[in-house]
Scaffold this active site. Structure first.
Site, PDB file in Angstrom:
ATOM      1  CB  SER A  64       2.320   4.264  -4.321  1.00  0.00           C
ATOM      2  OG  SER A  64       1.071   4.684  -3.974  1.00  0.00           O
ATOM      3  CG  ASP A  75      -1.364   5.949  -5.256  1.00  0.00           C
ATOM      4  OD1 ASP A  75      -1.637   6.594  -4.231  1.00  0.00           O
ATOM      5  OD2 ASP A  75      -1.909   4.867  -5.551  1.00  0.00           O
ATOM      6  CB  SER A 132       1.908  -0.643  -9.135  1.00  0.00           C
ATOM      7  OG  SER A 132       0.901  -0.147  -8.328  1.00  0.00           O
ATOM      8  CE1 TYR A 143      -8.838   2.659  -4.025  1.00  0.00           C
ATOM      9  CE2 TYR A 143      -9.828   2.627  -6.203  1.00  0.00           C
ATOM     10  CZ  TYR A 143      -9.099   3.275  -5.226  1.00  0.00           C
ATOM     11  OH  TYR A 143      -8.657   4.553  -5.459  1.00  0.00           O
ATOM     12  N   GLY A 173       0.819  -1.207   0.000  1.00  0.00           N
ATOM     13  CA  GLY A 173       0.000   0.000   0.000  1.00  0.00           C
ATOM     14  C   GLY A 173       0.852   1.255   0.000  1.00  0.00           C
TER      15      GLY A 173
HETATM   16  C1  GLA Z   1      -5.128   3.571  -3.513  1.00  0.00           C
HETATM   17  C2  GLA Z   1      -5.321   4.304  -4.845  1.00  0.00           C
HETATM   18  C3  GLA Z   1      -5.278   5.810  -4.652  1.00  0.00           C
HETATM   19  C4  GLA Z   1      -6.228   6.249  -3.528  1.00  0.00           C
HETATM   20  C5  GLA Z   1      -6.044   5.396  -2.281  1.00  0.00           C
HETATM   21  C6  GLA Z   1      -7.065   5.695  -1.234  1.00  0.00           C
HETATM   22  O1  GLA Z   1      -3.848   3.791  -3.019  1.00  0.00           O
HETATM   23  O2  GLA Z   1      -4.324   3.909  -5.768  1.00  0.00           O
HETATM   24  O3  GLA Z   1      -5.597   6.452  -5.864  1.00  0.00           O
HETATM   25  O4  GLA Z   1      -7.558   6.219  -3.963  1.00  0.00           O
HETATM   26  O5  GLA Z   1      -6.099   4.010  -2.581  1.00  0.00           O
HETATM   27  O6  GLA Z   1      -6.930   6.990  -0.787  1.00  0.00           O
END
Ligand code: GLA
Length: 343
Positions: free
Chosen positions: A105, A152, A107, A201, A103
């Site tokens: 980011s 992200d 990717s 999601y 979580g």
């Molecule tokens: C993931 C998504 C983001 C955002 C978060 C929640 O990380 O990639 O764009 O929506 O969830 O805030």
């Protein structure tokens, strides 16, 4: 020509599940990310991932999707296809982010780094960087089907060292925000891997779109407006988004006032809202949030990113250590993505 691109992962301080509604977010680039180093030239794309101990080669131009590629390689060929990559590249990918499902980011960082390595940053302006963030978003949507927002990608490409980044995801206005020295940013893993594509999601982003169609742009919506929604589930989702946007501005104020207790309280309230109103937390995530929150020196903590596992963030007195069995780090606000010509 030999080049090196770097793109950081991010931790989001506050503003969760608001980006895909044009809301406010306050991420911070980590001083950890994805580096691609290699040589431009030839008619092939050849990349090796040190982390996964895998490599691939494809002749340009890159054709349709190829199921035989590992996931990380699929992202890279998708980026090359998007850019109509005409000049070859041969390089190595290394990551200083913890492996898989964090979580943080990874990717987005991989794709931003690839876009830079593949020549997308032909002029280094903020507008060009924002465009690359949008392009990465499009490539990611194609590759994963995840209907996420732009947080992200923007955090990775547009952050400024030493600062968090306030982003209005509707206008894409960006403001660097200093984090006071009176608090450390601690990032820790829940122990539960997070797989957003398999999670709910997209259901959340669909509900948000439905709320928007009923109430209009969510940055302008009040809690009185939320109370007019007939569906109790939509009311809860909308209450999270509206109060979360407000929490982003409260955090900016609490940073400016150098009020760590208030910053911690905002994190805790953000977590409660994500768990109860947005329903994207899990019992494992809630348990470690509480455990860390009870640690002496910790002002507050909350889950980070899409939810359903992954990482959390805490603000704590400088020097505070966490006593958790999972991965954790004291995070420093790192610089945004960069491209260096080595010779
Ligand atoms: C993931 C998504 C983001 C955002 C978060 C929640 O990380 O990639 O764009 O929506 O969830 O805030």
């Amino acid at each position: 020509m030999q080049i090196r691109s770097f793109a950081p992962g991010r931790v989001n301080l506050i503003g969760e599940h608001t980006d895909y509604t044009g809301g406010l977010v306050l991420p911070m680039a980590l001083d950890m990310g994805i580096t691609i180093e290699g040589e431009i030239g030839g008619d092939r794309l050849t990349l090796r991932s040190v982390q996964f101990d895998e490599s691939f080669t494809r002749t340009l131009p890159i054709g349709a999707d190829d199921d035989s590629l590992p996931e990380w390689a699929g992202y890279l060929t998708a980026a090359a296809r998007f850019l109509h990559l005409a000049e070859g590249f041969s390089g190595t990918i290394t990551s200083s982010l913890p492996k898989g499902g964090t979580g943080l980011s990874s990717s987005a960082a991989l794709l931003v780094s690839a876009m830079l390595a593949f020549g997308a940053l032909d002029e280094d302006t903020l507008d060009r960087r924002k465009q690359i963030a949008r392009d990465v978003h499009e490539v990611e949507l194609d590759a994963t089907g995840l209907r996420n927002g732009l947080m992200d990608q923007l955090a990775s490409i547009a952050s400024i060292e030493g600062h968090a980044t306030l982003i209005n995801c509707g206008t894409l206005d960006i403001r660097p925000v200093k984090i006071p020295d009176s608090m450390d940013v601690l990032v820790f893993h829940s122990g539960q891997p997070r797989m957003l594509a398999d999670s709910e999601y997209n259901a959340r982003s669909d509900s948000a779109k439905q709320i928007q169609s009923l109430l209009g742009p969510l940055l302008d919506v009040t809690l009185d407006d939320v109370a007019t929604l007939a569906d109790p589930m939509l009311q809860k989702r909308a209450r999270h988004i509206v109060t979360e946007n407000a929490r982003v501005m409260q955090m900016i104020d609490a940073f400016a006032a150098d009020d760590p207790e208030q910053c911690g309280a905002i994190l805790n309230e953000g977590h409660r809202s994500l768990a109860e109103d947005y329903e994207v937390s899990t019992p494992i995530v809630d348990a470690i949030q509480q455990q860390v929150n009870n640690t002496p020196g910790v002002f507050g903590a909350r889950m980070v990113g899409g939810g359903f596992g992954g990482s959390l963030v805490a603000l704590a007195e400088p020097g505070t250590n966490l006593d958790v069995d999972t991965w954790w780090t004291r995070a420093r606000p790192g610089p945004g993505a960069s491209l260096t010509v080595l010779d």
